[in-house]
Design an enzyme around this catalytic site. Sequence first.
Site, mmCIF file in Angstrom:
data_model
loop_
_atom_site.group_PDB
_atom_site.id
_atom_site.type_symbol
_atom_site.label_atom_id
_atom_site.label_comp_id
_atom_site.label_asym_id
_atom_site.label_seq_id
_atom_site.Cartn_x
_atom_site.Cartn_y
_atom_site.Cartn_z
ATOM 1 C CB SER A 200 -0.936 0.022 1.208
ATOM 2 O OG SER A 200 -2.082 -0.736 0.922
ATOM 3 C CE LYS B 171 -3.911 0.924 -1.288
ATOM 4 N NZ LYS B 171 -4.487 0.351 -0.077
ATOM 5 C CE1 TYR C 133 -4.480 -1.064 -4.510
ATOM 6 C CE2 TYR C 133 -5.092 -3.378 -4.633
ATOM 7 C CZ TYR C 133 -4.773 -2.269 -3.890
ATOM 8 O OH TYR C 133 -4.719 -2.355 -2.515
ATOM 9 C CE1 TYR D 131 -3.288 0.422 4.826
ATOM 10 C CE2 TYR D 131 -2.213 -0.699 6.626
ATOM 11 C CZ TYR D 131 -2.278 -0.372 5.294
ATOM 12 O OH TYR D 131 -1.340 -0.858 4.439
ATOM 13 C CB VAL E 126 -0.156 -5.880 4.206
ATOM 14 C CG1 VAL E 126 -1.402 -5.223 4.759
ATOM 15 C CG2 VAL E 126 -0.285 -6.135 2.715
HETATM 16 N N1 GLN Z 1 -2.326 -5.936 -1.743
HETATM 17 C C1 GLN Z 1 -2.972 -5.527 -0.532
HETATM 18 C C2 GLN Z 1 -4.468 -5.444 -0.764
HETATM 19 O O1 GLN Z 1 -4.860 -4.940 -1.764
HETATM 20 C C3 GLN Z 1 -2.428 -4.196 -0.116
HETATM 21 C C4 GLN Z 1 -3.060 -3.713 1.113
HETATM 22 C C5 GLN Z 1 -2.135 -3.024 2.049
HETATM 23 O O2 GLN Z 1 -0.910 -2.993 1.968
HETATM 24 N N2 GLN Z 1 -2.793 -2.501 3.031
HETATM 25 O O3 GLN Z 1 -5.259 -5.877 0.033
#
Ligand code: GLN
Length: 304
Positions: free
Chosen positions: A63, A66, A188, A240, A258
């Site tokens: 993430s 992003k 994505y 988050y 993650v």
């Molecule tokens: N690939 C993970 C997902 O789309 C990325 C989420 C993350 O790092 N929070 O769920």
Amino acid sequence: MNWSQLLNQVYADAIPTLGRGEVATYIPALAEVPANRFGIALVTVEGDLAAVGHAHEPFSIQSISKVFSLAMALRDGGDALWQRCGREPSGNSFNSLVQLEREHGIPRNPFINAGALVVADLLAKRRINARADLLKFMRNRVGNERLYYDERVAASEAATGARNRALAWFIKSFGNIEGKVDEVLDLYFHQCALAMSCVELARAACFLANEGIDPFTQERVLNPLQTRRINALMLTCGTYDAAGEVAFQVGLPAKSGVGGGILAIVPRKLAIVAWSPRLDPQGNSVASLAAMRSFVERSGLTVF
Ligand code: GLN
């Protein structure tokens, strides 16, 4: 400031937390990463670099990507994104569907999965090959032509991506994804699969600490207002549903993934990245967060 000495102290402070938390297991490529990996790197706007531990080992940025896709979308389309995506913390987990129904397919912010999918749609729509362009953008930020998408991670993301598919189709049902859902998801899944080290990520994000100018190439990536806004979103939405707690404890704009990485920005000073795979229940790396707390306590560098 003696950055190397500081990072060594920060590293030592966070070591006791290394056994805590759980490695992400939703795809094998993440589950297989040795859980005791731990690295920290910082890059200053003057070009100083300090690194400790496994700071040169590439990991799945997940993430954290992003932040960069948002930067590209703002650069492409200015404020157009904000018609289609909010700027409020969601208070829900990063892959939650619940708010979308009530809020007519407008994601709360660009850092939850729903928001990142809308950003990906924006990028895909304007470009012939958004995947290649994002990789090029990241390679330019890092000054490394060998930066790559880990295709094994991308394939696993796609294979296990039921929830992200559900999110994308649901948003599409409100008309807030305009392009082909499969293309948006492909972008994505690939951005999540970017493999980068702490050093590379800190280097790549340095423009966020430098009012939008890449201090290494002098290229203007974003204007100062766009840069401030990304930092504001990182502070309020970047970790988050723990963003409030992280602002309280760390007090820096930060974005986690993650894969265990956390990127934080000290505006006008530096970008710092910590990486360790074990995550807390919100999906933030336990040791990386401990490192950020220690960094701020020891350096006194905070936005507050
Ligand atoms: N690939 C993970 C997902 O789309 C990325 C989420 C993350 O790092 N929070 O769920």
